[in-house]
Design a protein around this motif. Structure first.
Motif, PDB file in Angstrom:
ATOM      1  N   TYR A 188       0.858  -1.185   0.000  1.00 57.56           N
ATOM      2  CA  TYR A 188       0.000   0.000   0.000  1.00 57.56           C
ATOM      3  C   TYR A 188       0.888   1.226   0.000  1.00 57.56           C
ATOM      4  N   TRP A 189       0.859   1.963  -1.110  1.00 55.54           N
ATOM      5  CA  TRP A 189       1.646   3.196  -1.216  1.00 55.54           C
ATOM      6  C   TRP A 189       0.777   4.317  -0.681  1.00 55.54           C
ATOM      7  N   VAL A 190       1.119   4.823   0.494  1.00 55.15           N
ATOM      8  CA  VAL A 190       0.309   5.811   1.198  1.00 55.15           C
ATOM      9  C   VAL A 190       0.909   7.204   1.013  1.00 55.15           C
ATOM     10  N   GLN A 191       0.091   8.115   0.501  1.00 53.94           N
ATOM     11  CA  GLN A 191       0.452   9.514   0.329  1.00 53.94           C
ATOM     12  C   GLN A 191      -0.554  10.353   1.110  1.00 53.94           C
ATOM     13  N   PRO A 192      -0.270  11.617   1.353  1.00 51.42           N
ATOM     14  CA  PRO A 192      -1.187  12.422   2.172  1.00 51.42           C
ATOM     15  C   PRO A 192      -2.624  12.482   1.631  1.00 51.42           C
TER      16      PRO A 192
END
Length: 53
Positions: free
Chosen positions: A8-12
């Motif tokens: 899971y690539w989490v960005q703001p």
């Protein structure tokens, strides 16, 4: 990039879920983080819907 495990690539503002076995192009930042986490390996660029070898 080939994902060897779920990642899971989490960005703001968003999150992108990559599943194990997916083979596709991603941003350099995502690739660096996934490789560092041990969830993916780099491959040759995927083009025209064809899988790289």
């Amino acid at each position: 990039m080939k994902f060897t495990a779920d990642y899971y690539w989490v960005q703001p503002a968003f999150t992108i879920a990559y599943k194990a076995g997916m083979h596709l192009n991603v941003t350099r930042t995502c690739a660096d983080e996934a490789v560092a986490a041990g969830k993916a390996v780099r491959t040759k660029k995927v083009a025209d819907g064809k899988e790289a070898e």
